[in-house]
Design an enzyme around this catalytic site. Structure first.
Site, PDB file in Angstrom:
ATOM      1  N   SER A 312      16.687 -17.174 -14.587  1.00 20.15           N
ATOM      2  CA  SER A 312      17.729 -18.068 -15.058  1.00 20.15           C
ATOM      3  C   SER A 312      18.063 -19.153 -14.032  1.00 20.15           C
ATOM      4  O   SER A 312      17.231 -20.014 -13.750  1.00 20.15           O
ATOM      5  CB  SER A 312      18.961 -17.241 -15.432  1.00 20.15           C
ATOM      6  N   ASP A 323       9.100 -29.144  -8.496  1.00 21.06           N
ATOM      7  CA  ASP A 323       8.730 -30.397  -9.146  1.00 21.06           C
ATOM      8  C   ASP A 323       8.906 -31.587  -8.218  1.00 21.06           C
ATOM      9  O   ASP A 323       8.125 -32.547  -8.269  1.00 21.06           O
ATOM     10  CB  ASP A 323       9.571 -30.613 -10.409  1.00 21.06           C
ATOM     11  N   LYS A 337      13.183 -16.821 -17.909  1.00 24.82           N
ATOM     12  CA  LYS A 337      14.325 -16.965 -18.816  1.00 24.82           C
ATOM     13  C   LYS A 337      14.764 -18.409 -18.845  1.00 24.82           C
ATOM     14  O   LYS A 337      15.271 -18.912 -17.867  1.00 24.82           O
ATOM     15  CB  LYS A 337      15.470 -16.062 -18.364  1.00 24.82           C
TER      16      LYS A 337
END
Length: 447
Positions: A312, A323, A337
Site C-alpha cells: 500500500s 520512477d 496492493k
C-alpha cells in the site's frame, strides 16, 4: 465527519484486525472541498433502473427465512448480514463496518491500540500473516510474514470469515492467546502470545557507521512524514553536521498507513515531479500529488529496502522513488496492493469501506496485484559467522622485514576487536548488502 480515503491491503486480503492485530490499510484525510468535492454519484441518465425482480426475490428470501428458519432471526441481523455479504463479494477490501470496527479503523493510525501487532488477511480460506509490527508481542514471538494461522486457541480457522477471525483474536490487554502456525509448508507449531496495548513508533533512525544513516518506517502514521524529516536532521547532526555519504530507507514489512504520510516521506527525497495519482469513477477519486522543491535529504545516495510485507503506502513511496531514479530498490517484490478505499460514515456510528479507485506511480504503473520489483533482488538469509583463525601471517615470523613505508605491523594476534554494541547490519543480510552498495557508490564518487 469528514470522509476518509484509504489505501487498503493487497489482493486477497480483507479487513485487518484491530484489537487482535493492527489495521494495515492506508488512510488519508479528504482534501479541502475546493480541490476535491464530496463523492458524486454517476449522472442520472447513466443510472440503471432498480432491479425490481431481484428486489422481489430478496424480499421473498427474507420472508422465507423469517418464517421457516429453525430459530427465530430478527430483521436487523438478517439485513446487516445481507449488507456484509453484498460488500464482501465485491472485492477483498470493501466492507460494512459496525460501530466497534468503524471506531477501531479510525484509531488505527494514531499509533496506539490493543492487540498482538500483526497485519493479517485471508488467503485460500486461511488467515495469513502479512507482516508483524516491530516491538510487539507478535514480532517478539518470532511470527513472520507469510505464516498461516491455522488455529486460534485450538479452533481451526479454515473457512472462517475475516470478521469471525477478528472476533476470535480480539481480547483485553494482558489476556493470552495461542496461535497455531504453518510456515512454508512445514509442520504446525503453537505460539502463545499475550495481548498488549500496541504503541507503534513509526520511524526509527540511527547511524550504521560514520557517514551512513538508516531510517526504518514500520507503518505510515499521521506524523510519519514529519518524523522522517526530524530523523534526517538528527542523522546529519550525529554525523558531525556533515552531509551523509549514504542512507538506507527500510520499508520491509511495512503494511502501509496514511496516504499523506507516504506523500510527505517521498517529498523529503524528491524535488519535483509527480509522486502518485489515483483514478476512479467518482469525482474526487481523481487525485494527484506532486513534490515541492525542498530537499530534506540533500540528495543523499539512497537504497530502499522492500519485501513481500511492503504494501500500500509503502509501495507508493517505493514506486515514486524508483520512477524518479532517486534511489536503488533492493530486496524482493512488494505485496501488490494498489486500490483505494473510501470510508463513508453511515448512520448509527457505522461506516462503509468501498473500493473507489486505483493508484498509479509517476510513470503510470498500476501496482495492483503486481507490486514493485526491486532493482537489485536480495533475498532473506541467515548469517553465520566463521571464527577468525589464528593462522600465521608474515608479521608473525621472527625477523620479518618491516613495511618500508613506516606502516605498523599487523600480526594475527592483533585482530580487530568486534564492537560490543551490536549493529543492525551485523545480523541483517539485506541491510548489510544495502550498506555495501552505498559504500561502493561512495568509492566510485571518490568520497
Amino acid at each position: 465527519m469528514p470522509q476518509v480515503r484509504r489505501f487498503a491491503r493487497p489482493t486477497s486480503f480483507a479487513l485487518a484486525l484491530t484489537l487482535g492485530v493492527a489495521i494495515g490499510n492506508a488512510w488519508a484525510q479528504e482534501p479541502p472541498a475546493s480541490t476535491a468535492p464530496a463523492p458524486e454519484a454517476a449522472p442520472a441518465q447513466n443510472k440503471a433502473p432498480l432491479p425490481l425482480d431481484e428486489l422481489r426475490t430478496f424480499a421473498e428470501v427474507l420472508d422465507r427465512i423469517k418464517a421457516a428458519y429453525v430459530e427465530p432471526v430478527d430483521d436487523k441481523t438478517l439485513l446487516e448480514n445481507a449488507i456484509k455479504g453484498m460488500l464482501s463479494n465485491l472485492d477483498p477490501h470493501s466492507a460494512y463496518l459496525e460501530p466497534e470496527a468503524f471506531a477501531e479503523l479510525q484509531e488505527s493510525t494514531s499509533g496506539e491500540f490493543g492487540g498482538l501487532g500483526i497485519e493479517v488477511g485471508v488467503e485460500d480460506g486461511f488467515i495469513k500473516v502479512v507482516s508483524p509490527i516491530d516491538d510487539t508481542p507478535a514480532s517478539k514471538a518470532g511470527i513472520e510474514a507469510g505464516d498461516l494461522i491455522v488455529k486460534i486457541d485450538g479452533q481451526p480457522t479454515k473457512g472462517l470469515s475475516m470478521m469471525e477471525a477478528v472476533e476470535k483474536m480480539r481480547g483485553k490487554p494482558g489476556s493470552k492467546i495461542t496461535l497455531t502456525l504453518v510456515r512454508e509448508g512445514g509442520k504446525p507449531f503453537d505460539v502463545e502470545l499475550t495481548r498488549a496495548v500496541i504503541k507503534v513508533k513509526s520511524v526509527k533512525s540511527q547511524l550504521l557507521e560514520p557517514g551512513y544513516g538508516y531510517i526504518r518506517i514500520t507503518q505510515f502514521q499521521i506524523n510519519s512524514g514529519e518524523e522522517v524529516g526530524k530523523a534526517l536532521a538528527r542523522l546529519k547532526k550525529d554525523n558531525g553536521g556533515k552531509k551523509l555519504n549514504g542512507l538506507v530507507l527500510d520499508l520491509r514489512n511495512n503494511p502501509g498507513g496514511v496516504l499523506q504520510a507516504a506523500v510527505e516521506v517521498s517529498d523529503h527525497f524528491l524535488t519535483k515531479g509527480l509522486i502518485v495519482y489515483t483514478k476512479g469513477r467518482i469525482a474526487n477519486s481523481e487525485l494527484r500529488f506532486s513534490a515541492d522543491p525542498a530537499d530534506a535529504s540533500e540528495g543523499v545516495p539512497l537504497v530502499v529496502l522492500i519485501n513481500g510485507g511492503s504494501a500500500s503506502a509503502s509501495e507508493i513511496v517505493a514506486g515514486a522513488l524508483q520512477d524518479h531514479k532517486r534511489g536503488v530498490l533492493m530486496g524482493t517484490d512488494t505485496f501488490g496492493k494498489g486500490s483505494v478505499q473510501t470510508v463513508l460514515p453511515l448512520n448509527n456510528d457505522r461506516g462503509l469501506k468501498l473500493t473507489t479507485a486505483l493508484y498509479y506511480t509517476p510513470n503510470g504503473r498500476s501496482i495492483q496485484a503486481q507490486g514493485i520489483e526491486p532493482d537489485i533482488e536480495v533475498g532473506r538469509a541467515k548469517l553465520t559467522r566463521e571464527q577468525d583463525g589464528e593462522n600465521f601471517r608474515e608479521a608473525d615470523l621472527q625477523g620479518h622485514l618491516g613495511n618500508g613505508n613506516g606502516g605498523e605491523d599487523k600480526p594475527s594476534s592483533k585482530q580487530k576487536e568486534r564492537s560490543k554494541d551490536p549493529r543492525p547490519q551485523d545480523d541483517d543480510y539485506q541491510l548489510g548488502q544495502a550498506l555495501n552498495l552505498l559504500k561502493g557508490l561512495s568509492v566510485t564518487r571518490g568520497e
